[in-house]
Design an enzyme around this catalytic site. Sequence first.
Site, PDB file in Angstrom:
ATOM      1  N   ASN A  91       0.910  -1.212   0.008  1.00  0.00           N
ATOM      2  CA  ASN A  91      -0.126  -0.111  -0.138  1.00  0.00           C
ATOM      3  C   ASN A  91       0.813   1.214   0.183  1.00  0.00           C
ATOM      4  OD1 ASN A  91      -2.912   0.745   0.140  1.00  0.00           O
ATOM      5  ND2 ASN A  91      -1.904   2.419   1.865  1.00  0.00           N
ATOM      6  N   GLU A 126      -0.909   1.138  -4.963  1.00  0.00           N
ATOM      7  CA  GLU A 126      -0.886   2.580  -5.693  1.00  0.00           C
ATOM      8  C   GLU A 126       0.403   2.837  -6.727  1.00  0.00           C
ATOM      9  OE1 GLU A 126      -1.581   2.008  -2.493  1.00  0.00           O
ATOM     10  OE2 GLU A 126      -3.783   2.705  -2.176  1.00  0.00           O
ATOM     11  N   ASP A 185      -5.170  21.166   8.343  1.00  0.00           N
ATOM     12  CA  ASP A 185      -5.380  20.366   7.517  1.00  0.00           C
ATOM     13  C   ASP A 185      -6.015  20.928   6.182  1.00  0.00           C
ATOM     14  OD1 ASP A 185      -5.538  17.714   5.744  1.00  0.00           O
ATOM     15  OD2 ASP A 185      -5.473  16.992   7.609  1.00  0.00           O
TER      16      ASP A 185
HETATM   17 MN    MN Z   1      -4.420   1.595  -0.787  1.00  0.00          MN
END
Ligand code: MN
Length: 453
Positions: free
Chosen positions: A143, A206, A255
């Site tokens: 990931n 990804e 954020d």
């Molecule tokens: Mn992922």
Amino acid sequence: MSLRDFLEQVEKNGEVIHVEDEVSPDLEASAILQIFSRSESPIIFFDNVRGYKDTKIVGNICGTRKRLYMALGITGNKIYEKIIEAMNKPLEPSIVEDSPVKEVSEEPRLSRIPILRHFERDAGPYITSAVVSARSPDKRIENVSIHRLLVLDDRRLAIRLVPRHLFKLWSMAKENDKDLDIAISIGVHPAVLLAAASSPPFGVSEFGVANRLLEGRLKLIRCEEIDVYAPAESEIILEGRISRNKVAPEGPFVDITGTYDAQRLQPVVEIIRVMRREKYLYHALLPGGPEHKLLMGLPREAAIYEAVSKVVPKVKAVNLTMGGCGWLHAVISIEKQVEGDSKNAILAALSAHPSLKHVVVIDDDIDAFNPEEVEWAIATRFQADEDLIMVCNVRGSTLDPSADMETGLTTKVGLDATRPLKYPKERFERARIPMTSRVMSIIEKLKKSVSSN
Ligand code: MN
């Protein structure tokens, strides 16, 4: 395909400024980034960083939609099709043994990296542009995702882990009574950042998505101390471990909404090794700035585009607006065929992007990227008693200060600002003034005299 390749390409277009004055990474660089990213939004190089002679900071790299599209070599709705295709058909990257990131291998000293403190009440300096890669204990699942990382001291960071894929890998490591090895890569090509911000299903790497976006040009390198892969052309890679049991206070931190996110206890990352280019570029990403919004928003726009395309015949544009933090507000223009298309579009969009809070659906004669036109459509085509959908107590974003920031429970609203088909079309059309070539030439002459004055 490196960040440097992309920067070179942009430098030719002249969308780059160099700050030659000495600038501190402590609140000064972020102030300059904030001012410039509001208007012309060039890429900004800080050539003279106080206390860091050998390192340049570069910020606002994907600060405009145009630049981000350029990084992917594509424009318009094709970009959504490209992102969706990359998620459906990831392509395994090649592995290389050597790359410039191996020029220096050293003991970690995080204070030697010009990590920005962005806002006055931030808990400390934060790494905001890093892609974090990790693998499951059996190495089958990889990931890659983006996480904010608070510097605690020279060897330790606190990582914000929302319960998504990296959290899941960390939980799997914990079940085996192990820490989770991670590579933290800074200074990567925009396509890698975009892929890391997208969310293909758990189990899809990804990196494969990024490699498809880059048409097979992504190369990975294995870390030195841990069995984890990272982009070979990164500027700097931190090798570390997310502790199975050590936590530290993380936050406050500004954020995507531009407001302070709360402080929480989050896992500690211990850095064990650093590899880097000798003269590396440090990518600064301003929280709540356009680059942050575009990178986070674009993969969600693609998801909305795909979902809405399944329920209405034609989607013309999707815009997660800047005012809506690139995250909470969507404007979608469609070719409405029958009454009710627009409401289906609202429902599809809300389910495609769970953080979405307000959706406005407009006809295709309105420019989804022009806030004034969108407001005009609401003013002239919308009646709340018929055209408003409200859903209470659904899960939204924990970043929205008006929602329940623990559970993310929120109220969602959809505005159908498309023309009702029961009335004649002419009633809603913007009146036009015909333009003859004679009038055009008069206008051109007037414009010239105005600009020469
Ligand atoms: Mn992922």
